[in-house]
Structure formats: C-alpha cells, structure tokens
Design a protein around this motif. Structure first.
Motif, mmCIF file in Angstrom:
data_model
loop_
_atom_site.group_PDB
_atom_site.id
_atom_site.type_symbol
_atom_site.label_atom_id
_atom_site.label_comp_id
_atom_site.label_asym_id
_atom_site.label_seq_id
_atom_site.Cartn_x
_atom_site.Cartn_y
_atom_site.Cartn_z
ATOM 1 N N LYS A 39 37.468 27.772 -20.597
ATOM 2 C CA LYS A 39 36.667 26.549 -20.510
ATOM 3 C C LYS A 39 37.598 25.346 -20.460
ATOM 4 C CE LYS A 39 32.666 28.373 -22.992
ATOM 5 N NZ LYS A 39 31.810 28.231 -24.207
ATOM 6 N N PRO A 40 37.178 24.267 -19.820
ATOM 7 C CA PRO A 40 38.041 23.076 -19.746
ATOM 8 C C PRO A 40 38.401 22.551 -21.125
ATOM 9 C CG PRO A 40 36.189 22.893 -18.215
ATOM 10 C CD PRO A 40 35.916 24.091 -19.078
ATOM 11 N N TYR A 41 39.676 22.239 -21.318
ATOM 12 C CA TYR A 41 40.143 21.659 -22.573
ATOM 13 C C TYR A 41 40.109 20.149 -22.429
ATOM 14 C CZ TYR A 41 42.970 20.971 -26.769
ATOM 15 O OH TYR A 41 43.419 20.592 -28.021
ATOM 16 N N ARG A 42 39.253 19.484 -23.193
ATOM 17 C CA ARG A 42 38.949 18.066 -22.969
ATOM 18 C C ARG A 42 39.928 17.120 -23.652
ATOM 19 N NH1 ARG A 42 36.072 18.382 -18.473
ATOM 20 N NH2 ARG A 42 34.198 19.673 -18.692
ATOM 21 N N ASN A 43 40.579 17.580 -24.712
ATOM 22 C CA ASN A 43 41.527 16.709 -25.391
ATOM 23 C C ASN A 43 42.866 16.689 -24.657
ATOM 24 O OD1 ASN A 43 39.634 16.127 -27.340
ATOM 25 N ND2 ASN A 43 40.389 17.663 -28.771
ATOM 26 N N ILE A 44 43.788 15.875 -25.153
ATOM 27 C CA ILE A 44 45.140 15.842 -24.608
ATOM 28 C C ILE A 44 46.101 16.287 -25.695
ATOM 29 C CG2 ILE A 44 46.990 14.340 -23.749
ATOM 30 C CD1 ILE A 44 44.735 12.679 -22.418
ATOM 31 N N MET A 45 46.886 17.302 -25.380
ATOM 32 C CA MET A 45 47.859 17.809 -26.339
ATOM 33 C C MET A 45 49.138 16.975 -26.252
ATOM 34 S SD MET A 45 47.303 21.933 -25.938
ATOM 35 C CE MET A 45 48.060 22.349 -27.499
ATOM 36 N N VAL A 46 49.613 16.544 -27.400
ATOM 37 C CA VAL A 46 50.831 15.728 -27.470
ATOM 38 C C VAL A 46 52.030 16.655 -27.680
ATOM 39 C CG1 VAL A 46 52.056 13.953 -28.773
ATOM 40 C CG2 VAL A 46 49.583 13.751 -28.388
ATOM 41 N N VAL A 47 52.955 16.609 -26.716
ATOM 42 C CA VAL A 47 54.150 17.459 -26.763
ATOM 43 C C VAL A 47 55.347 16.594 -27.168
ATOM 44 C CG1 VAL A 47 55.625 19.045 -25.499
ATOM 45 C CG2 VAL A 47 53.192 18.866 -24.895
ATOM 46 N N ALA A 48 55.974 16.939 -28.277
ATOM 47 C CA ALA A 48 57.114 16.176 -28.790
ATOM 48 C C ALA A 48 58.405 16.704 -28.178
ATOM 49 C CB ALA A 48 57.172 16.262 -30.308
ATOM 50 N N HIS A 49 58.969 15.931 -27.267
ATOM 51 C CA HIS A 49 60.201 16.305 -26.574
ATOM 52 C C HIS A 49 61.377 16.357 -27.551
ATOM 53 C CE1 HIS A 49 63.622 15.011 -23.731
ATOM 54 N NE2 HIS A 49 63.333 16.255 -23.432
ATOM 55 N N ARG A 50 62.058 17.507 -27.589
ATOM 56 C CA ARG A 50 63.171 17.730 -28.521
ATOM 57 C C ARG A 50 62.750 17.457 -29.974
ATOM 58 N NH1 ARG A 50 68.126 14.582 -25.421
ATOM 59 N NH2 ARG A 50 67.469 15.112 -23.310
ATOM 60 N N ALA A 51 61.490 17.697 -30.256
ATOM 61 C CA ALA A 51 60.938 17.435 -31.595
ATOM 62 C C ALA A 51 61.153 15.986 -32.009
ATOM 63 C CB ALA A 51 61.521 18.394 -32.624
ATOM 64 N N ASN A 52 60.887 15.067 -31.090
ATOM 65 C CA ASN A 52 60.901 13.632 -31.399
ATOM 66 C C ASN A 52 59.464 13.151 -31.523
ATOM 67 O OD1 ASN A 52 63.699 13.007 -31.367
ATOM 68 N ND2 ASN A 52 63.699 13.118 -29.136
ATOM 69 N N ILE A 53 59.131 12.494 -32.614
ATOM 70 C CA ILE A 53 57.775 11.985 -32.786
ATOM 71 C C ILE A 53 57.685 10.500 -32.483
ATOM 72 C CG2 ILE A 53 57.887 11.392 -35.243
ATOM 73 C CD1 ILE A 53 54.992 13.241 -33.409
ATOM 74 N N GLY A 54 58.850 9.818 -32.367
ATOM 75 C CA GLY A 54 58.820 8.423 -31.950
ATOM 76 C C GLY A 54 59.296 7.430 -32.975
ATOM 77 N N ASP A 55 59.435 7.873 -34.241
ATOM 78 C CA ASP A 55 59.906 6.921 -35.249
ATOM 79 C C ASP A 55 61.407 7.029 -35.489
ATOM 80 O OD1 ASP A 55 59.924 9.342 -36.563
ATOM 81 O OD2 ASP A 55 58.335 8.814 -37.973
ATOM 82 N N VAL A 57 63.566 8.982 -37.088
ATOM 83 C CA VAL A 57 64.017 9.024 -38.480
ATOM 84 C C VAL A 57 65.110 10.065 -38.696
ATOM 85 C CG1 VAL A 57 63.290 9.447 -40.864
ATOM 86 C CG2 VAL A 57 61.775 8.223 -39.300
ATOM 87 N N TYR A 58 64.993 11.210 -38.018
ATOM 88 C CA TYR A 58 65.934 12.308 -38.225
ATOM 89 C C TYR A 58 66.563 12.735 -36.892
ATOM 90 C CZ TYR A 58 63.259 12.566 -42.568
ATOM 91 O OH TYR A 58 62.630 12.266 -43.753
ATOM 92 N N PRO A 59 67.658 13.485 -36.925
ATOM 93 C CA PRO A 59 68.308 13.926 -35.688
ATOM 94 C C PRO A 59 67.420 14.850 -34.866
ATOM 95 C CG PRO A 59 69.744 14.300 -37.598
ATOM 96 C CD PRO A 59 68.396 13.934 -38.122
ATOM 97 N N GLU A 60 67.475 14.711 -33.551
ATOM 98 C CA GLU A 60 66.671 15.553 -32.667
ATOM 99 C C GLU A 60 66.976 17.025 -32.914
ATOM 100 O OE1 GLU A 60 69.004 16.134 -28.524
ATOM 101 O OE2 GLU A 60 68.259 14.114 -28.811
ATOM 102 N N ASN A 61 65.926 17.842 -32.841
ATOM 103 C CA ASN A 61 66.026 19.299 -32.949
ATOM 104 C C ASN A 61 66.460 19.818 -34.320
ATOM 105 O OD1 ASN A 61 65.128 19.989 -30.376
ATOM 106 N ND2 ASN A 61 67.156 19.808 -29.475
#
Length: 292
Positions: A39-55, A57-61
């Motif tokens: 069935k169609p998935y209506r939401n949007i999944m947020v994929v964190a590139h190299r485990a970066n969330i955007g703040d 705070v910590y080293p990637e990966n």
C-alpha cells in the motif's frame, strides 16, 4: 486546585510515556511489515546521512551520534562499511582516516588494532570516540531504527561476511543494502533473501528493469531521472522512492532555512529523503503537515 495540578501532571507524564511507547513501536517495525501490503506509504521517512541529525554535536558515524540520531527520531541511518587490513568490518565514510580521525592512511591498509588507537575528530577537535565496528552498530540499532548500509567493498567474501553479521544479530528486517549496480541484484538476493535492497537507478529504463523484481520495494533516484508522473505511479504501487537533499538543498537549508521548501516544491513525489539536517527536516515536515 492541588488535586487539579496533580491530575495535570499525571496526565502530562502519561502523554510523554505514551509518546515514547509509540515511537519505539513505530521504530521497531520491520521493513517487511512496511512493504508487505504494497500500500502507498504516505509519510516521509527521514534518512540521516552518515548518522547526522543536523545539530552537529558528535562525530559522524560514531556510536554516540548513532545513539543520538535514534533518540532524535531519525527513521533511517545511512552508514558506510569499510574493511581493515585484517578483515574487520567498520563504519567509516572515507577511504582514508585522514579527514575523520587523528591518523593517516587507507582504512584497508590499517589493522583493527591500529585503527582502534585513533580517535575521531569533530569540527577539527580530537574526541574520545573511536571508529565503530559494524557489529557494534547492529547491536546498538537493533529494534530501534532502520539502517541503510552503503557497502564500500566489492569482494563476494566481504558481502557474505556482512550478511552473516546481520543474520547473527537478527537484523534482517531492519537493514537496507544499497546497490549501485542493478546487475548485482540477483546475486545479492540469493545471498540475503530476507534483507531488503535499495536499488540505485539512473534513468527510466533502470526503473523498469528493477520493477521486474517483486522483492525490491526501495528505489534510489536522483534529479536526472525524476519524473513526477512516473514517481507518482511508483508511490501508488507501494514503492519507497528515495531522493537526496544533500548538496544544494541542504546548503540552502543551512544558510537560508528554505532548502526543504525548495526541495519539495520541485520533488513532491518522494517518501524517503536523505539529508545532513534530519532534525530540521522533521521539524519542517511537522510544520507543513507532510508527515503524520
């Protein structure tokens, strides 16, 4: 008045606990559950590139940033797998350790012991964190988040050891294996029939080729092969259409706070978006009611 206050506090605590329970349940759904009904998935999944969330705070990966991303509610963590000289599977984006650690050299030319003596850098500052193994990451993520594994290796033996490790940790239904080459689809599916494949496509012909395989429900596209009508058809058929906001749109979001607005005006028919600014994307999706 005191009774009312106590009731309000109790209600607030219950809502918080319920919210955490709901998040945990939705995060621990398997990829199989998400795709089985088609069935169609209506939401949007947020994929964190190299485990970066955007703040930032910590080293990637690092294990710390992976745990931080999970707590922040990222749907998928994109991670890169490399291999040491003595065949240890580790999580590191670059071919060398030069940028991300206080060491020098190619990952493939360093032993695991040598790699463990290095420390990850963050904003040019040496931290206490080390390069994690794939096994450590699988154990940390189990039951909590989906992983997209970008395998920076080519040998059949390496792929088999990755699959064996995923199976050992019983993570088959939480992992996407990213394939750059559609010619590798059948070989990978034979090796790991229970693990979902994220197929990279470059044009409409590639999309038609991938659609021949009913077990593939995740398709990675880019601007060159985006066609709104074609993407709308894929979403209607229950596919997950992955696209990156990395580069231009992420830069716009960082400097002008309008990158995601520009992205979705141009690319409306997607339901997985990879970004270095996952928290900002989650906030944008809530604000614009694009995500339930």
């Amino acid at each position: 008045m005191v009774k009312n206050n106590n009731f309000c506090v109790s209600l607030f605590v219950c809502l918080i606990l319920f919210g955490h329970t709901f998040t945990a349940c939705s995060s621990s759904k398997s990829l199989l559950e998400l795709t089985q009904s088609k069935k169609p998935y209506r939401n949007i999944m947020v994929v964190a590139h190299r485990a970066n969330i955007g703040d930032d705070v910590y080293p990637e990966n690092s294990l710390k940033t992976i745990d931080h991303c999970i707590a922040a509610g990222a749907d998928v963590l994109e991670l890169d797998i490399r291999e040491t000289k003595d065949k240890q599977l580790v999580i590191l984006h670059d071919k060398t350790v030069n940028r991300t650690t206080n060491g020098q050299g190619n990952v493939a030319e360093l032993t695991w012991d040598e790699l463990q003596k290095l420390r990850l850098k963050h904003q040019h500052v040496i931290t206490e964190y080390t390069v994690p193994t794939l096994d450590e990451v699988l154990k940390l993520a189990k039951g909590r988040v989906f992983l997209d594994l970008d395998i920076k290796l080519e040998s059949e033996d390496s792929y088999k050891r990755i699959v064996d490790l995923i199976q050992k940790n019983k993570m088959e239904e939480q992992v996407l294996l990213f394939l750059y080459d559609k010619a590798a689809i059948e070989r990978m599916h034979r090796l790991a029939p229970k693990i979902a494949i994220l197929a990279r496509v470059y044009n409409s012909e590639d999309i038609e080729f991938v659609k021949k395989y009913p077990f593939i429900r995740f398709i990675h596209i880019d601007e060159k092969c985006y066609d709104a009508e074609l993407m709308q058809g894929l979403l209607a058929d229950g596919y997950f259409v992955w696209m990156n906001s990395l580069g231009k749109f992420d830069q716009m979001e960082r400097t002008q706070q309008n990158g995601f607005d520009a992205f979705f005006k141009q690319f409306q028919q997607v339901n997985m978006v990879q970004t270095d600014y996952g928290q900002q994307l989650k906030d944008y999706l809530r604000k614009t009611s694009r995500s339930n």
